[in-house]
Design a protein around this motif. Structure first.
Motif, PDB file in Angstrom:
ATOM      1  N   GLY A   5       0.803  -1.219   0.000  1.00 34.85           N
ATOM      2  CA  GLY A   5       0.000   0.000   0.000  1.00 34.85           C
ATOM      3  C   GLY A   5       0.832   1.263   0.000  1.00 34.85           C
ATOM      4  N   GLU A   6       2.161   1.116  -0.066  1.00 33.19           N
ATOM      5  CA  GLU A   6       3.082   2.253  -0.071  1.00 33.19           C
ATOM      6  C   GLU A   6       3.855   2.271  -1.386  1.00 33.19           C
ATOM      7  OE1 GLU A   6       4.387   2.236   4.614  1.00 33.19           O
ATOM      8  OE2 GLU A   6       5.505   0.960   3.213  1.00 33.19           O
ATOM      9  N   ASP A   7       4.621   3.348  -1.612  1.00 31.52           N
ATOM     10  CA  ASP A   7       5.576   3.329  -2.709  1.00 31.52           C
ATOM     11  C   ASP A   7       6.577   2.204  -2.477  1.00 31.52           C
ATOM     12  OD1 ASP A   7       4.392   5.511  -3.841  1.00 31.52           O
ATOM     13  OD2 ASP A   7       5.928   6.956  -3.226  1.00 31.52           O
ATOM     14  N   CYS A   8       6.861   1.437  -3.526  1.00 31.80           N
ATOM     15  CA  CYS A   8       7.781   0.310  -3.407  1.00 31.80           C
ATOM     16  C   CYS A   8       8.776   0.329  -4.564  1.00 31.80           C
ATOM     17  CB  CYS A   8       7.027  -1.024  -3.432  1.00 31.80           C
ATOM     18  SG  CYS A   8       5.999  -1.326  -1.988  1.00 31.80           S
ATOM     19  N   ALA A   9       9.891  -0.335  -4.349  1.00 34.17           N
ATOM     20  CA  ALA A   9      10.881  -0.540  -5.406  1.00 34.17           C
ATOM     21  C   ALA A   9      11.474  -1.921  -5.225  1.00 34.17           C
ATOM     22  CB  ALA A   9      11.971   0.529  -5.353  1.00 34.17           C
ATOM     23  N   GLU A  10      11.900  -2.503  -6.320  1.00 31.63           N
ATOM     24  CA  GLU A  10      12.561  -3.806  -6.266  1.00 31.63           C
ATOM     25  C   GLU A  10      13.858  -3.740  -7.061  1.00 31.63           C
ATOM     26  OE1 GLU A  10      10.097  -7.002  -7.529  1.00 31.63           O
ATOM     27  OE2 GLU A  10       8.667  -6.767  -5.868  1.00 31.63           O
ATOM     28  N   LEU A  11      14.910  -4.309  -6.479  1.00 33.63           N
ATOM     29  CA  LEU A  11      16.198  -4.440  -7.146  1.00 33.63           C
ATOM     30  C   LEU A  11      16.432  -5.921  -7.426  1.00 33.63           C
ATOM     31  CD1 LEU A  11      18.332  -2.143  -4.780  1.00 33.63           C
ATOM     32  CD2 LEU A  11      16.850  -1.460  -6.689  1.00 33.63           C
ATOM     33  N   HIS A  12      16.496  -6.314  -8.685  1.00 32.20           N
ATOM     34  CA  HIS A  12      16.700  -7.709  -9.072  1.00 32.20           C
ATOM     35  C   HIS A  12      18.190  -7.884  -9.392  1.00 32.20           C
ATOM     36  CE1 HIS A  12      12.307  -8.878  -9.779  1.00 32.20           C
ATOM     37  NE2 HIS A  12      12.300  -7.637  -9.296  1.00 32.20           N
ATOM     38  N   LEU A  13      18.958  -8.119  -8.340  1.00 29.27           N
ATOM     39  CA  LEU A  13      20.415  -8.132  -8.453  1.00 29.27           C
ATOM     40  C   LEU A  13      20.937  -9.491  -8.894  1.00 29.27           C
ATOM     41  CD1 LEU A  13      21.057  -6.478  -4.968  1.00 29.27           C
ATOM     42  CD2 LEU A  13      21.051  -5.289  -7.173  1.00 29.27           C
ATOM     43  N   LEU A  46      16.387   5.231   5.577  1.00 23.90           N
ATOM     44  CA  LEU A  46      16.227   3.807   5.271  1.00 23.90           C
ATOM     45  C   LEU A  46      16.737   2.962   6.430  1.00 23.90           C
ATOM     46  CD1 LEU A  46      15.763   4.796   2.330  1.00 23.90           C
ATOM     47  CD2 LEU A  46      16.934   2.707   1.594  1.00 23.90           C
ATOM     48  N   ARG A  47      16.135   1.833   6.624  1.00 27.40           N
ATOM     49  CA  ARG A  47      16.609   0.864   7.614  1.00 27.40           C
ATOM     50  C   ARG A  47      16.217  -0.538   7.185  1.00 27.40           C
ATOM     51  NH1 ARG A  47      12.396  -1.135  10.439  1.00 27.40           N
ATOM     52  NH2 ARG A  47      10.532   0.172  10.710  1.00 27.40           N
ATOM     53  N   GLN A  48      16.876  -1.529   7.775  1.00 27.06           N
ATOM     54  CA  GLN A  48      16.559  -2.937   7.521  1.00 27.06           C
ATOM     55  C   GLN A  48      15.174  -3.254   8.081  1.00 27.06           C
ATOM     56  OE1 GLN A  48      19.015  -5.234   6.209  1.00 27.06           O
ATOM     57  NE2 GLN A  48      17.439  -6.796   6.059  1.00 27.06           N
ATOM     58  N   ALA A  49      14.377  -3.984   7.321  1.00 28.93           N
ATOM     59  CA  ALA A  49      13.036  -4.358   7.776  1.00 28.93           C
ATOM     60  C   ALA A  49      13.116  -5.389   8.894  1.00 28.93           C
ATOM     61  CB  ALA A  49      12.226  -4.920   6.616  1.00 28.93           C
ATOM     62  N   GLU A  50      12.124  -5.371   9.766  1.00 27.52           N
ATOM     63  CA  GLU A  50      11.987  -6.396  10.788  1.00 27.52           C
ATOM     64  C   GLU A  50      11.183  -7.567  10.220  1.00 27.52           C
ATOM     65  OE1 GLU A  50      10.483  -4.792  14.462  1.00 27.52           O
ATOM     66  OE2 GLU A  50      11.477  -2.873  14.122  1.00 27.52           O
ATOM     67  N   ALA A  51      11.208  -8.674  10.937  1.00 24.32           N
ATOM     68  CA  ALA A  51      10.475  -9.860  10.489  1.00 24.32           C
ATOM     69  C   ALA A  51       8.989  -9.537  10.330  1.00 24.32           C
ATOM     70  CB  ALA A  51      10.661 -11.003  11.492  1.00 24.32           C
ATOM     71  N   GLY A  52       8.458  -9.841   9.163  1.00 25.40           N
ATOM     72  CA  GLY A  52       7.025  -9.656   8.912  1.00 25.40           C
ATOM     73  C   GLY A  52       6.589  -8.224   8.677  1.00 25.40           C
ATOM     74  N   GLU A  53       7.544  -7.274   8.579  1.00 24.43           N
ATOM     75  CA  GLU A  53       7.144  -5.869   8.528  1.00 24.43           C
ATOM     76  C   GLU A  53       6.466  -5.496   7.213  1.00 24.43           C
ATOM     77  OE1 GLU A  53       8.819  -1.473   9.810  1.00 24.43           O
ATOM     78  OE2 GLU A  53      10.204  -3.175   9.713  1.00 24.43           O
ATOM     79  N   PHE A  54       6.873  -6.101   6.104  1.00 22.49           N
ATOM     80  CA  PHE A  54       6.194  -5.809   4.837  1.00 22.49           C
ATOM     81  C   PHE A  54       4.718  -6.218   4.919  1.00 22.49           C
ATOM     82  CE2 PHE A  54      10.622  -5.954   3.466  1.00 22.49           C
ATOM     83  CZ  PHE A  54      10.698  -4.865   2.612  1.00 22.49           C
ATOM     84  N   THR A  55       4.472  -7.402   5.472  1.00 22.54           N
ATOM     85  CA  THR A  55       3.088  -7.878   5.593  1.00 22.54           C
ATOM     86  C   THR A  55       2.315  -7.057   6.616  1.00 22.54           C
ATOM     87  OG1 THR A  55       3.901 -10.092   5.082  1.00 22.54           O
ATOM     88  CG2 THR A  55       1.655  -9.927   5.902  1.00 22.54           C
ATOM     89  N   MET A  56       2.984  -6.651   7.698  1.00 19.52           N
ATOM     90  CA  MET A  56       2.344  -5.784   8.688  1.00 19.52           C
ATOM     91  C   MET A  56       1.872  -4.490   8.019  1.00 19.52           C
ATOM     92  SD  MET A  56       1.492  -4.955  11.857  1.00 19.52           S
ATOM     93  CE  MET A  56       2.461  -5.589  13.243  1.00 19.52           C
ATOM     94  N   ARG A  57       2.715  -3.917   7.166  1.00 19.03           N
ATOM     95  CA  ARG A  57       2.321  -2.681   6.484  1.00 19.03           C
ATOM     96  C   ARG A  57       1.156  -2.924   5.522  1.00 19.03           C
ATOM     97  NH1 ARG A  57       7.410   1.403   5.633  1.00 19.03           N
ATOM     98  NH2 ARG A  57       8.230   1.209   7.754  1.00 19.03           N
ATOM     99  N   ALA A  58       1.156  -4.076   4.865  1.00 19.78           N
ATOM    100  CA  ALA A  58       0.024  -4.408   3.994  1.00 19.78           C
ATOM    101  C   ALA A  58      -1.269  -4.470   4.792  1.00 19.78           C
ATOM    102  CB  ALA A  58       0.289  -5.740   3.295  1.00 19.78           C
ATOM    103  N   PHE A  59      -1.191  -5.029   6.003  1.00 23.38           N
ATOM    104  CA  PHE A  59      -2.364  -5.105   6.875  1.00 23.38           C
ATOM    105  C   PHE A  59      -2.774  -3.719   7.348  1.00 23.38           C
ATOM    106  CE2 PHE A  59      -3.763  -5.276  11.360  1.00 23.38           C
ATOM    107  CZ  PHE A  59      -5.014  -5.843  11.167  1.00 23.38           C
ATOM    108  N   ARG A  60      -1.804  -2.934   7.813  1.00 26.91           N
ATOM    109  CA  ARG A  60      -2.099  -1.595   8.335  1.00 26.91           C
ATOM    110  C   ARG A  60      -2.720  -0.712   7.254  1.00 26.91           C
ATOM    111  NH1 ARG A  60      -1.837  -1.702  13.881  1.00 26.91           N
ATOM    112  NH2 ARG A  60       0.234  -2.266  14.661  1.00 26.91           N
ATOM    113  N   ASN A  61      -2.289  -0.903   6.019  1.00 29.03           N
ATOM    114  CA  ASN A  61      -2.764  -0.054   4.923  1.00 29.03           C
ATOM    115  C   ASN A  61      -3.970  -0.633   4.207  1.00 29.03           C
ATOM    116  OD1 ASN A  61      -0.745   1.901   5.346  1.00 29.03           O
ATOM    117  ND2 ASN A  61       0.725   0.728   4.140  1.00 29.03           N
TER     118      ASN A  61
END
Length: 427
Positions: free
Chosen positions: A76-84, A104-119
């Motif tokens: 639900g936020e702006d996202c970017a992906e780097l396919h290295l 910027l900071r390193q994500a915590e466990a489950g934080e991407f999914t938490m943001r999907a839920f929050r948003n």
């Protein structure tokens, strides 16, 4: 988990790999691409970019990137992906550079999914299904997790909630016009509708739980010392996991081994030998734990004297290969040495475990979801047994609240950290 931060993490498997995908989510996600590549590429289109360290301009990688503006993204936020390219040194260096960027900071466990839920991109039932999907190891687990993460339960709950809202509207209308001279009183259909919906929900409470699907059908092997428990344990899982010797008391603690048999998840438990007295403190602790494991098991394979095992156990005679062995009245007769009877026992275990699992097309709910469905069912049954419209309205309100909590719309803060902690970093 500060929602204003921009987070990043490796979301693919650990390197080395052909490709390593780093996900970035948050308000500075698109600016990261400009910082590393000098531009923001066309939205939602894979683009080749040269990524460089902003500090010294040195090349990081020439690779594919994606710019994904919110809110139509996974989080639900702006996202970017780097396919290295997926080398260890390269991935580590890119993560190091990202960690130096402001905001910027390193994500915590489950934080991407938490943001999907929050948003509002997913609800709580879908998030729980996604957690199960990530840990699925058998086809049964996979099918149930896909259904949950795909919103099968959520859609059903929304339907139930809509039914409750429709009944509530009619009840409220009845209450509002109760003082009118031509009012006919409470419509008996309200109570009938409550009872009908409660009956529909009750079927979900009779279905197998997701826990048995996630953790496996729990089979504990119990009996006195030197009864052949560890040998049978090893034979069933086809692995020398437990130390098996002729010396009584070799097994001191419970040994657990998850395994899939015939596509069905199992958890086999080898336990310490049970006896009334022991002078060994460690063995005494093992015996106590063995009793706890037998009580928790879905099924106990009892290797002791007939009639002395827990209720519902399967009595198994072992060591049938020994000279002079006399066949007992046990349900199964096996030898871990020759393999006699092992396949028959394994086939029977698969059959009983499969019966305990959800049937094809049947959705299994977890304990939290079942508890809230039970709350809604009880509230609706109360409404089906009374005629006072105010009390019916209160029961319907309680049912709606249970549905809201099931989907994570209210009252979930106390369990969110535990749920999202099940996810890996990068998800």
């Amino acid at each position: 988990m500060a929602g204003s931060d921009t987070i990043f993490a490796l979301s693919s498997g650990n390197p080395p790999a052909g490709i390593a995908v780093i996900r970035i989510s948050g308000p500075r996600a698109l600016a990261v691409l400009d910082s590393l590549g000098g531009r923001v590429p066309p939205r939602r289109r894979a683009s080749v970019m040269r990524l460089c360290d902003p500090l010294d301009g040195s090349l990081l990688d020439e690779t594919l990137v994606l710019a994904l503006p919110g809110p139509a993204t996974a989080t639900g936020e702006d996202c970017a992906e780097l396919h290295l390219h997926g080398g260890r040194a390269l991935v580590a260096r890119v993560q190091q550079v990202l960690g130096r960027l402001e905001g910027l900071r390193q994500a915590e466990a489950g934080e991407f999914t938490m943001r999907a839920f929050r948003n509002g991109r997913i609800d709580l039932a879908e998030a729980e299904g996604l957690a199960d999907l990530l840990s699925a190891e058998t086809e049964l687990q996979l099918r149930n997790a896909q259904a949950l993460s795909g919103g099968a339960l959520s859609r059903m709950v929304h339907e139930w909630r809509d039914e409750v809202l429709a009944i509530s509207a009619r009840v409220e209308t009845s209450i509002d016009f109760a003082d009118e001279e031509d009012a006919e009183g409470i419509d008996p259909g309200f109570s009938n509708d409550c009872s009908d919906l409660a009956e529909k929900l009750s079927h979900w409470l009779d279905a197998p739980r997701a826990e048995i699907l996630r953790e496996g059908f729990r089979v504990a092997i119990g009996g006195p010392p030197n009864a052949g428990k560890s040998s049978l344990f090893n034979a069933l899982i086809e692995e020398e996991a437990a130390i098996a010797t002729p010396i009584a008391g070799t097994t001191r603690d419970a040994l657990h081994r998850p395994i899939a048999l015939g596509g069905v998840p199992f958890l086999f438990v080898d336990t310490a030998g049970l006896r009334d007295e022991t002078g060994d403190v460690v063995e005494a602790i093992g015996i106590e734990r063995a009793g706890q494991e037998l009580a928790r098991a879905d099924l106990v394979l009892w290797l002791g004297p007939g009639g002395e095992g827990p209720a519902g156990c399967w009595e198994v005679q072992t060591k049938t290969d020994l000279v002079g062995a006399v066949e007992s009245g046990a349900l199964f007769h096996v030898s871990a040495v020759t393999g006699e009877g092992i396949e028959r026992l394994r086939a029977a275990l698969i059959e009983i475990a499969r019966e305990a699992m959800p049937k094809p097309g049947q959705l299994a709910v977890n304990a939290r979801q079942a508890s809230l469905i039970a709350e809604a069912t009880a509230a609706l049954r109360d409404g089906g047994q009374i005629t006072d419209p105010l009390l019916i309205a209160e029961g319907l309100r309680r049912a709606r609240l249970a549905f809201d909590r099931l989907l994570g719309n209210t009252g979930t803060e106390d369990m969110l950290d535990a749920l999202f902690g099940r996810f890996c970093i990068g998800k």
